[in-house]
Write an enzyme that holds these catalytic residues in place. Sequence first.
Site, PDB file in Angstrom:
ATOM      1  N   TYR A 135       0.830  -1.210   0.000  1.00 26.15           N
ATOM      2  CA  TYR A 135       0.000   0.000   0.000  1.00 26.15           C
ATOM      3  C   TYR A 135       0.861   1.256   0.000  1.00 26.15           C
ATOM      4  O   TYR A 135       0.532   2.251  -0.636  1.00 26.15           O
ATOM      5  CB  TYR A 135      -0.945  -0.011   1.209  1.00 26.15           C
ATOM      6  CG  TYR A 135      -1.930  -1.148   1.142  1.00 26.15           C
ATOM      7  CD1 TYR A 135      -3.078  -1.049   0.368  1.00 26.15           C
ATOM      8  CD2 TYR A 135      -1.701  -2.337   1.822  1.00 26.15           C
ATOM      9  CE1 TYR A 135      -3.975  -2.100   0.284  1.00 26.15           C
ATOM     10  CE2 TYR A 135      -2.590  -3.394   1.743  1.00 26.15           C
ATOM     11  CZ  TYR A 135      -3.725  -3.271   0.973  1.00 26.15           C
ATOM     12  OH  TYR A 135      -4.604  -4.315   0.879  1.00 26.15           O
ATOM     13  N   CYS A 164      -6.058  -5.060  -8.020  1.00 24.60           N
ATOM     14  CA  CYS A 164      -5.918  -4.810  -6.585  1.00 24.60           C
ATOM     15  C   CYS A 164      -5.366  -6.033  -5.856  1.00 24.60           C
ATOM     16  O   CYS A 164      -4.804  -5.901  -4.769  1.00 24.60           O
ATOM     17  CB  CYS A 164      -7.247  -4.364  -5.985  1.00 24.60           C
ATOM     18  SG  CYS A 164      -8.624  -5.480  -6.290  1.00 24.60           S
ATOM     19  N   HIS A 165      -5.481  -7.218  -6.457  1.00 19.89           N
ATOM     20  CA  HIS A 165      -4.926  -8.421  -5.833  1.00 19.89           C
ATOM     21  C   HIS A 165      -3.403  -8.366  -5.763  1.00 19.89           C
ATOM     22  O   HIS A 165      -2.799  -9.095  -4.982  1.00 19.89           O
ATOM     23  CB  HIS A 165      -5.376  -9.684  -6.576  1.00 19.89           C
ATOM     24  CG  HIS A 165      -4.921  -9.766  -7.988  1.00 19.89           C
ATOM     25  ND1 HIS A 165      -5.564  -9.109  -9.017  1.00 19.89           N
ATOM     26  CD2 HIS A 165      -3.879 -10.434  -8.554  1.00 19.89           C
ATOM     27  CE1 HIS A 165      -4.937  -9.373 -10.155  1.00 19.89           C
ATOM     28  NE2 HIS A 165      -3.916 -10.163  -9.906  1.00 19.89           N
ATOM     29  N   GLU A 172      -0.317 -15.819 -11.448  1.00 21.24           N
ATOM     30  CA  GLU A 172       0.620 -14.884 -12.080  1.00 21.24           C
ATOM     31  C   GLU A 172       2.070 -15.193 -11.739  1.00 21.24           C
ATOM     32  O   GLU A 172       2.971 -14.459 -12.146  1.00 21.24           O
ATOM     33  CB  GLU A 172       0.270 -13.450 -11.664  1.00 21.24           C
ATOM     34  CG  GLU A 172      -1.081 -13.010 -12.191  1.00 21.24           C
ATOM     35  CD  GLU A 172      -1.398 -11.560 -11.882  1.00 21.24           C
ATOM     36  OE1 GLU A 172      -0.514 -10.823 -11.388  1.00 21.24           O
ATOM     37  OE2 GLU A 172      -2.541 -11.155 -12.151  1.00 21.24           O
TER      38      GLU A 172
END
Length: 162
Positions: free
Chosen positions: A95, A126-127, A153
């Site tokens: 963040y 957002c993951h 990913e």
Amino acid sequence: MWFDDFKTPVGLLTVAVDRRGVRHIRFQSERHPIRIESEWKRDAGAAREVREQLMQYFAGERREFDLPLHPVGSEFQLQVWNTLAEIPFGQTWCYEDVARRLGDLKATRAVGAANGRNPLPIVLPCHRVIGKDGSLTGFGGGLPIKQYLLEHEGVGQARLKF
């Protein structure tokens, strides 16, 4: 507004689009669910391109999305959501990284709140935002789905923290 839902490796997704672009992508079990309004029309054709690109992503054939997007939120939320699009496939930011990118390290908590309200998960990834210590933190679709997306990913270091 047109919408459709379809099965994916992470469960049923609901997609809503309007004339300007994709407005919502939602998981079956959602922390902030969308309400299907009476004037919304089910239309698989209107959501076809979104569905196809998401399924290409899940099949490992797509790393970036090329869709017209139309998320609705505050100016700050839109800034955060646009910044999420900068996080490369297979990488994670914390963040604080997003806040730094926005030029305001004091906004870390606000970034977390905006991230949690992202109406276009997966497409605006957002993951890929995790805790500074590498732990998985909140995700609208649930932490197991977040972990699945990151593993899909190739991000192996992220872990659930209990």
